[in-house]
Write a protein that holds these residues in place. Structure first.
Motif, PDB file in Angstrom:
ATOM      1  N   HIS A 102       1.147  -1.077  -0.258  1.00  0.00           N
ATOM      2  CA  HIS A 102       0.252   0.524  -0.329  1.00  0.00           C
ATOM      3  C   HIS A 102       0.653   1.071  -0.007  1.00  0.00           C
ATOM      4  O   HIS A 102       1.560   1.211   0.484  1.00  0.00           O
ATOM      5  N   ALA A 111      -2.989   4.148  -2.992  1.00  0.00           N
ATOM      6  CA  ALA A 111      -2.943   2.772  -4.160  1.00  0.00           C
ATOM      7  C   ALA A 111      -2.236   2.050  -3.103  1.00  0.00           C
ATOM      8  O   ALA A 111      -1.210   1.798  -2.209  1.00  0.00           O
ATOM      9  N   ARG A 112      -2.834   0.980  -4.215  1.00  0.00           N
ATOM     10  CA  ARG A 112      -2.619  -0.665  -3.808  1.00  0.00           C
ATOM     11  C   ARG A 112      -1.724  -0.811  -4.465  1.00  0.00           C
ATOM     12  O   ARG A 112      -1.468  -0.380  -5.952  1.00  0.00           O
ATOM     13  N   GLN A 124      -1.870  14.936  -7.200  1.00  0.00           N
ATOM     14  CA  GLN A 124      -2.127  13.730  -6.064  1.00  0.00           C
ATOM     15  C   GLN A 124      -1.279  14.621  -4.597  1.00  0.00           C
ATOM     16  O   GLN A 124      -1.590  14.172  -3.681  1.00  0.00           O
ATOM     17  N   ASP A 223     -10.319   4.790  -6.932  1.00  0.00           N
ATOM     18  CA  ASP A 223      -9.942   3.209  -7.515  1.00  0.00           C
ATOM     19  C   ASP A 223      -8.703   3.562  -7.417  1.00  0.00           C
ATOM     20  O   ASP A 223      -7.933   4.637  -7.538  1.00  0.00           O
ATOM     21  N   THR A 224      -7.925   3.516  -8.606  1.00  0.00           N
ATOM     22  CA  THR A 224      -6.861   2.719  -9.093  1.00  0.00           C
ATOM     23  C   THR A 224      -6.683   2.693 -10.552  1.00  0.00           C
ATOM     24  O   THR A 224      -6.988   1.413 -10.652  1.00  0.00           O
ATOM     25  N   HIS A 226      -4.615   0.916 -13.778  1.00  0.00           N
ATOM     26  CA  HIS A 226      -2.865   0.625 -14.523  1.00  0.00           C
ATOM     27  C   HIS A 226      -3.457   0.194 -15.841  1.00  0.00           C
ATOM     28  O   HIS A 226      -3.609  -0.314 -16.188  1.00  0.00           O
ATOM     29  N   GLU A 233       0.937   3.311 -12.344  1.00  0.00           N
ATOM     30  CA  GLU A 233      -0.893   3.274 -11.912  1.00  0.00           C
ATOM     31  C   GLU A 233      -0.048   4.820 -11.597  1.00  0.00           C
ATOM     32  O   GLU A 233      -0.679   5.441 -11.177  1.00  0.00           O
ATOM     33  N   ALA A 235      -4.058   6.947  -9.306  1.00  0.00           N
ATOM     34  CA  ALA A 235      -5.164   7.100  -7.987  1.00  0.00           C
ATOM     35  C   ALA A 235      -6.192   7.502  -9.086  1.00  0.00           C
ATOM     36  O   ALA A 235      -6.592   8.680  -9.273  1.00  0.00           O
ATOM     37  N   THR A 258      -8.779  -1.445 -14.412  1.00  0.00           N
ATOM     38  CA  THR A 258      -9.345  -0.370 -12.678  1.00  0.00           C
ATOM     39  C   THR A 258      -8.518  -1.890 -11.377  1.00  0.00           C
ATOM     40  O   THR A 258      -8.606  -2.741 -12.196  1.00  0.00           O
ATOM     41  N   HIS A 259      -8.069  -1.544 -10.360  1.00  0.00           N
ATOM     42  CA  HIS A 259      -7.596  -2.549  -9.440  1.00  0.00           C
ATOM     43  C   HIS A 259      -8.691  -2.888  -8.468  1.00  0.00           C
ATOM     44  O   HIS A 259      -9.318  -3.880  -9.015  1.00  0.00           O
TER      45      HIS A 259
END
Length: 271
Positions: A102, A111-112, A124, A223-224, A226, A233, A235, A258-259
């Protein structure tokens, strides 16, 4: 009856998608599925993820390096030891030295991470001095810990005023001239995610190697984004447009998804 039992057993082994899965069975908790890997503590990481204590010898380790990006924001590199990223088994049982990370900014999750590289857009990060934290997690979303403390690393990050940094979401330019701090994108793909639906419908975006593409995405849920193959990636704040600009310097077919919602947004076909 025997044939039915064999059919049901086969379905349980392969999962709904017809392939093997590491996710635990319905009605089984993460703790039950993860066996005796480490020791689950009653404390958590501050966000509800319980700590999974392991011995210091052979425990996962992580270091973070932050470098300014020439186009926008920063490029983050995670150097891990006794750990491997396992995006295909996220949500499954905790396996020794495996999982994801994380990324937090001042304690707020951005984000993950499923790989060693991440691009953090300047948009961001508010102006000022901040703390970036990377923490390692098992596939079952418990946080790896040693001596009661999460396995993590933190580094300071200072963001200047908007006028002193490039942005992934540039301001409108009525004169038609391009900003001097970064070359323009050759292609722009605008995507909206609402109620679990992608608009326009996912399709292939064809690019020539070396072209720059801007992915402008608005999601009604946080979401994230990718980009597979490029390990990029971004955010996605809920209800706000976010833009990722990348140079297509690798040939092949790369999915953009999206993750959290696991939606395919488009495919980048680079020739």
């Amino acid at each position: 009856m025997l044939a039915l039992a064999l059919l049901l057993a086969g379905g349980a082994a392969t999962g709904c998608g017809g392939r093997a899965t590491t996710h635990h069975k319905p009605g089984t908790s993460h703790e039950q599925a993860s066996g005796n890997v480490g020791t689950l503590l009653t404390t958590d990481d501050g966000a509800g993820h319980r700590l999974r204590e392991v011995p210091a010898e052979g425990a996962p380790e992580v270091q973070l390096t932050v470098r300014p990006d020439s186009e926008d924001g920063w490029n983050l590199q995670l150097a891990v030891k006794n750990f491997r990223f396992t995006p295909d088994s996220a949500g499954g049982a905790a396996l020794p030295g495996a999982g994801h990370a994380h990324l937090e900014l001042d304690g707020r999750k951005l984000a993950r991470l499923y790989g060693p590289w991440f691009h953090l857009p300047a948009a961001q990060v508010p102006e000022g001095t901040h703390t970036l934290t990377v923490r390692l997690y098992a596939d079952d979303h418990t946080a790896w810990a040693v001596s009661g403390k999460p396995v993590e690393t933190a580094v300071p990050l200072t963001a200047g005023p908007p006028g002193q940094a490039s942005h992934s979401h540039p301001a409108p330019n009525p004169t038609g001239s391009e900003p001097s701090q970064a070359p323009p994108a050759d292609r722009t793909v605008t995507i909206t995610v609402r109620d679990g639906r992608v608009s326009p419908a996912p399709a292939r975006t064809e690019l020539k190697r070396g072209e720059r593409v801007a992915l402008r995405v608005t999601s009604d849920r946080a979401d994230t984004l990718h980009v597979h193959g490029y390990d990029k990636e971004l955010a996605l704040p809920a209800g706000q447009e976010a833009t990722l600009i990348l140079t297509a310097d690798r040939t092949g077919l790369f999915e953009v998804e999206t993750h959290e919602s696991a939606l395919v947004l488009t495919q980048l076909l680079v020739r």
